[in-house]
Design a protein around this motif. Structure first.
Motif, PDB file in Angstrom:
ATOM      1  N   GLU A  76     -10.762   6.702   4.220  1.00  0.00           N
ATOM      2  CA  GLU A  76      -9.195   6.510   4.201  1.00  0.00           C
ATOM      3  C   GLU A  76      -8.742   5.915   5.640  1.00  0.00           C
ATOM      4  O   GLU A  76      -7.639   5.368   5.477  1.00  0.00           O
ATOM      5  N   HIS A 131       0.705  -1.354   0.063  1.00  0.00           N
ATOM      6  CA  HIS A 131      -0.008   0.053  -0.161  1.00  0.00           C
ATOM      7  C   HIS A 131       1.012   1.251  -0.117  1.00  0.00           C
ATOM      8  O   HIS A 131       1.898   1.274   0.655  1.00  0.00           O
ATOM      9  N   ARG A 140      -3.520   7.264  -3.333  1.00  0.00           N
ATOM     10  CA  ARG A 140      -2.903   6.195  -2.740  1.00  0.00           C
ATOM     11  C   ARG A 140      -2.708   4.798  -3.939  1.00  0.00           C
ATOM     12  O   ARG A 140      -3.318   4.813  -4.852  1.00  0.00           O
ATOM     13  N   ILE A 193       0.863   5.530   0.179  1.00  0.00           N
ATOM     14  CA  ILE A 193       0.292   6.442   0.536  1.00  0.00           C
ATOM     15  C   ILE A 193       0.718   7.906   0.089  1.00  0.00           C
ATOM     16  O   ILE A 193       2.219   8.039   0.500  1.00  0.00           O
TER      17      ILE A 193
END
Ligand code: GTP
Ligand code: MG
Length: 249
Positions: free
Chosen positions: A121, A56, A101, A58
């Motif tokens: 989020e 992931h 993201r 950000i």
């Protein structure tokens, strides 16, 4: 050109994101706000991090905010919520509420998401921390919203909702934090009433019922601390089991 636009079946950013995650099945998935505040050209920053193995990514808006991109209230709110998140989950991620993201397919299929609104989020970030996804924070540009493009986000009510989500989700993920806060607040109330009882007692007025109530409240608070430790133990064991389980997969 080449875009596939799907109408969302209900309302809210979270609902749209959840629906999109259901439909998209490419190896990498990028999420970006539709109000022109992020640069699509910077997508490589996100993709590179995913290609390097992050589950992931950000985009950190604080790395390079344009003039007027954050109002003062917005900045303060973000700072408070990022701090609260850090305390509750032990992960300091700079910008948990970012709208830019990236995900791998695997991360998306592992997340359990339910929030329809701007809590999405937060929920995404909590889910990634819970699943021990490798999260990478990368610097991105953040521009001010174009004139005449109104925000849908109410800093106060949505900020409060996001804060509540951070706290509530900590119950499962960090029970030590959650129940210690509950215990602390309960004991604090007990002590406030207790102080009143003692002050009155020194003036020769005895409140028997209030004194009993005080004792009960404080004992309940202490029990919550004990439960915090028990909960932490259960959560640690569960984490270990899940780790072993993931390794096997
Ligand atoms: N599909 C869909 N998207 C939404 C909905 N509400 C918000 N969004 C998306 O969420 C993004 C963020 O909403 P904004 O109102 O810009 O809020 P923000 O960016 O968090 O905060 P601001 O700094 O005030 O812009 C928008 O740009 C939209 O792309 C919705 O109901 N449906
Ligand atoms: Mg916006």
């Amino acid at each position: 050109k080449g875009a596939n636009v799907v109408m969302q079946t209900d309302k809210g950013k979270g609902q749209a994101v959840i629906q999109a995650f259901d439909i998209i099945d490419s190896p990498y998935v990028i999420m970006i706000d539709g109000d022109g505040t992020y640069l699509p050209g910077e997508v490589n920053i996100i993709i590179d991090a995913l290609a390097e193995g992050a589950g992931h990514v950000i985009g950190n808006r604080f790395a390079n905010p344009g003039e007027g991109a954050f109002t003062r209230l917005n900045k303060l709110g973000n700072r408070i919520l990022n701090k609260a998140f850090g305390f509750a989950y032990g992960e300091w991620l700079n910008d948990i509420l970012s709208g830019y993201r990236g995900f791998t397919r695997e991360t998306i299929s592992n997340m359990v998401l339910n929030q329809a609104g701007f809590e999405i989020e937060t929920e995404i970030t909590v889910e990634c921390v819970r699943q021990e996804v490798d999260i990478k924070v990368v610097p991105i540009t953040y521009l001010a919203r174009a004139q005449g493009a109104p925000t849908k986000l109410n800093p106060l009510t949505d900020g409060f909702r996001i804060g509540t989500t951070i706290f509530k989700m900590a119950k499962i993920n960090n029970p030590l934090f959650y129940f210690s806060v509950m215990g602390g607040v309960t004991i604090f109330f007990g002590l406030v009433i207790g102080t009143y009882v003692v002050i009155e007692w020194m003036a020769n007025i005895t409140h028997v019922l209030l004194a009993v109530l005080t004792a009960l409240i404080i004992i309940s608070g202490i029990q919550m601390f004990i439960f915090a430790i028990m909960g932490d133990l259960i959560a640690s064991l569960h984490k270990e089991t899940m780790r072993a389980f993931r390794k096997q997969k």
